[in-house]
Design an enzyme around this catalytic site. Sequence first.
Site, PDB file in Angstrom:
ATOM      1  N   GLY A  16      -8.785   1.169   3.033  1.00 40.88           N
ATOM      2  CA  GLY A  16      -7.699   1.923   3.635  1.00 40.88           C
ATOM      3  C   GLY A  16      -8.139   3.338   3.964  1.00 40.88           C
ATOM      4  N   ILE A  17      -7.168   4.216   4.214  1.00 43.76           N
ATOM      5  CA  ILE A  17      -7.497   5.580   4.625  1.00 43.76           C
ATOM      6  C   ILE A  17      -8.320   6.295   3.558  1.00 43.76           C
ATOM      7  CG2 ILE A  17      -6.465   7.862   5.007  1.00 43.76           C
ATOM      8  CD1 ILE A  17      -4.282   6.464   6.630  1.00 43.76           C
ATOM      9  N   SER A  45      -2.256   1.381   4.268  1.00 46.41           N
ATOM     10  CA  SER A  45      -2.365   2.539   5.165  1.00 46.41           C
ATOM     11  C   SER A  45      -1.977   2.188   6.589  1.00 46.41           C
ATOM     12  CB  SER A  45      -3.800   3.071   5.156  1.00 46.41           C
ATOM     13  OG  SER A  45      -4.208   3.481   3.883  1.00 46.41           O
ATOM     14  N   GLU A 116      11.920  14.509   7.496  1.00 42.53           N
ATOM     15  CA  GLU A 116      12.226  13.401   6.588  1.00 42.53           C
ATOM     16  C   GLU A 116      12.930  13.945   5.360  1.00 42.53           C
ATOM     17  OE1 GLU A 116       8.802  10.984   5.837  1.00 42.53           O
ATOM     18  OE2 GLU A 116       8.684  10.279   7.902  1.00 42.53           O
ATOM     19  N   HIS A 231      11.976   2.381  -1.534  1.00 38.71           N
ATOM     20  CA  HIS A 231      12.498   2.937  -0.277  1.00 38.71           C
ATOM     21  C   HIS A 231      13.907   2.415  -0.072  1.00 38.71           C
ATOM     22  CE1 HIS A 231      12.757   4.303   3.847  1.00 38.71           C
ATOM     23  NE2 HIS A 231      11.587   4.904   3.706  1.00 38.71           N
ATOM     24  N   ARG A 276      14.467  10.302  -2.173  1.00 43.94           N
ATOM     25  CA  ARG A 276      14.532   8.844  -2.070  1.00 43.94           C
ATOM     26  C   ARG A 276      15.124   8.164  -3.292  1.00 43.94           C
ATOM     27  NH1 ARG A 276       8.781   7.359   0.911  1.00 43.94           N
ATOM     28  NH2 ARG A 276       9.423   7.998   2.990  1.00 43.94           N
ATOM     29  N   HIS A 335       8.107   0.514  -2.634  1.00 43.55           N
ATOM     30  CA  HIS A 335       7.426   1.138  -1.504  1.00 43.55           C
ATOM     31  C   HIS A 335       6.160   1.902  -1.886  1.00 43.55           C
ATOM     32  CE1 HIS A 335       6.981   2.796   2.465  1.00 43.55           C
ATOM     33  NE2 HIS A 335       7.125   4.033   2.051  1.00 43.55           N
ATOM     34  N   GLU A 359      -3.491   5.857  -3.301  1.00 44.31           N
ATOM     35  CA  GLU A 359      -2.351   5.418  -4.102  1.00 44.31           C
ATOM     36  C   GLU A 359      -2.750   4.917  -5.480  1.00 44.31           C
ATOM     37  OE1 GLU A 359       1.677   2.616  -3.736  1.00 44.31           O
ATOM     38  OE2 GLU A 359       0.222   2.662  -2.097  1.00 44.31           O
ATOM     39  N   ARG A 370       7.861  10.800  -5.207  1.00 44.24           N
ATOM     40  CA  ARG A 370       7.053  11.306  -4.095  1.00 44.24           C
ATOM     41  C   ARG A 370       7.914  11.869  -2.970  1.00 44.24           C
ATOM     42  NH1 ARG A 370       4.752   8.451   0.864  1.00 44.24           N
ATOM     43  NH2 ARG A 370       6.352   6.937   0.342  1.00 44.24           N
ATOM     44  N   SER A 375       1.874  11.185   0.834  1.00 47.09           N
ATOM     45  CA  SER A 375       0.845  10.276   0.307  1.00 47.09           C
ATOM     46  C   SER A 375      -0.373  10.176   1.215  1.00 47.09           C
ATOM     47  CB  SER A 375       1.424   8.889   0.054  1.00 47.09           C
ATOM     48  OG  SER A 375       2.139   8.430   1.183  1.00 47.09           O
TER      49      SER A 375
END
Length: 509
Positions: A16-17, A45, A116, A231, A276, A335, A359, A370, A375
Amino acid sequence: MSVEDLGGRPVIIGGGIAGLMTALHLAPEPVLLLSRTPLGAEASSAWAQGGLAASLGDDDDPALHLADTLAAGDGLCDGEMASRILNAAPGAIETLAGFGVRFDRIPEGTPRLGLEAAHSRRRIVHADGDGSGREIMRALVAAVRSTPTIEVVEGFEARRLAVEDGRIAGVLMSGPAGPVFFATGRVVLATGGIGGLFDDSTNPLGSCGQGLALAARAGAALADLEFIQFHPTALDGSNRPMTLISEAVRGEGATIVDETGRRFLDGVRGAELAPRDIVARAVWNHLADGHRVFLDAREKPGPAFAGQFPTIASACSKAGLDPARDLIPVRPAQHYHMGGVAVDGSGRTSVAGLLACGEVASTGLHGANRLASNSLTEAVVCARCVAESLSGTPARRTKPAIASDYPSPDPTPVRPLLSRALGVVRDGEGLKAAARTLLALAERKDAASDPAAVGLMIAMAALQRRESRGAHYRTDFPDHAAVARRSEITLQAALAAARELAPALESVT
């Protein structure tokens, strides 16, 4: 079992990233990048919609970003780590742009900034609308494949880390031709989250906490495992994993209503844009009271929905919904995991030679809850720190230390247990009941044992936190403790604590 002596080359587990950025920052040092699937195929990601949070606006600065992060983290953030990461966030956007990420920009050329929940400013940088993760992965995969010093090995799954005298000695992998041992003294875990441990999740089902299991079985300490973010607005339907309806939709004016059209979050501070955990609990409780819950985007964004959120619009269309005309049924879904392998400011774990990023790691940035879009920012910033730490660590030659193979993890028996006991709302009796079954599964040494071991550590951490804070809410302990403390646990400690509970667990029905 075949053995590959890497001559001290570091191994990065995860495509991933976090893993890709670590590999790119290490160049031109040779590195081996291991991915269970083709790069980008099942990385969480690539599914990210929200983008990256960074203080780029004229009315913003890192201090404001930090204040919002600390508020969302509900007293549990590591303030020093959070400040370091968030001050580096604007530079992370430039780094990604340098690797070819096409960020959304206004006509003047500066990044278009979105809003957000729990952010006091517009600071979310998107790429390709709600396809941010996909666009970032496109650019990074291309950069990795064009870097000659990065050797990519796909279709291999990490099963165990070898440890000698308290130091990493290598990685046991399972590949198409059977088990392979990669001898190395430097390993980076970048394996993502735990969505596959839950029935309802917005993440790939293959993300079942294997990075946590690898670290735990190597003896590493893990932190804040009880803090799991749900989420509040996943598309309510039969598809699994569930489709995320990004918080950015609410940032553009969409509201949450029930079947009567009532905005039941009206009395909540921040309403739809509250943190959240607060929104998720409100939605969860409203559903538990027999209501249905919907996202109403008919007026805002309205006709502009498909242009702003093409990925979500496509998913809604497949479900027979037009967000510009129809209410979107939603419910909470697992999530993100705020907890993970405990790391210092350079990504080092408690096991020498083992580092973690993304993560799977717990840096202390997120605290108990978070802040949206922090993230990916964390993954990009911390990947550089991990690479710098690795570069300053001398290469060590090691020899094979594991002779047997282990089965591929199967989280199927674990999902209903965690879904019931470790969801949006928890209680002690439910946690104890789950711990009883998880302990038995973890000790069986079969395909379910690694997912069960991770689930048991989470359950024991949640049981030991006798308060409610952020994403951890217990009905039997609904208030904050007087002092906020981060938690830490090892697999051996979790197993021992669960065994001590065994007599009491026998009476739990």
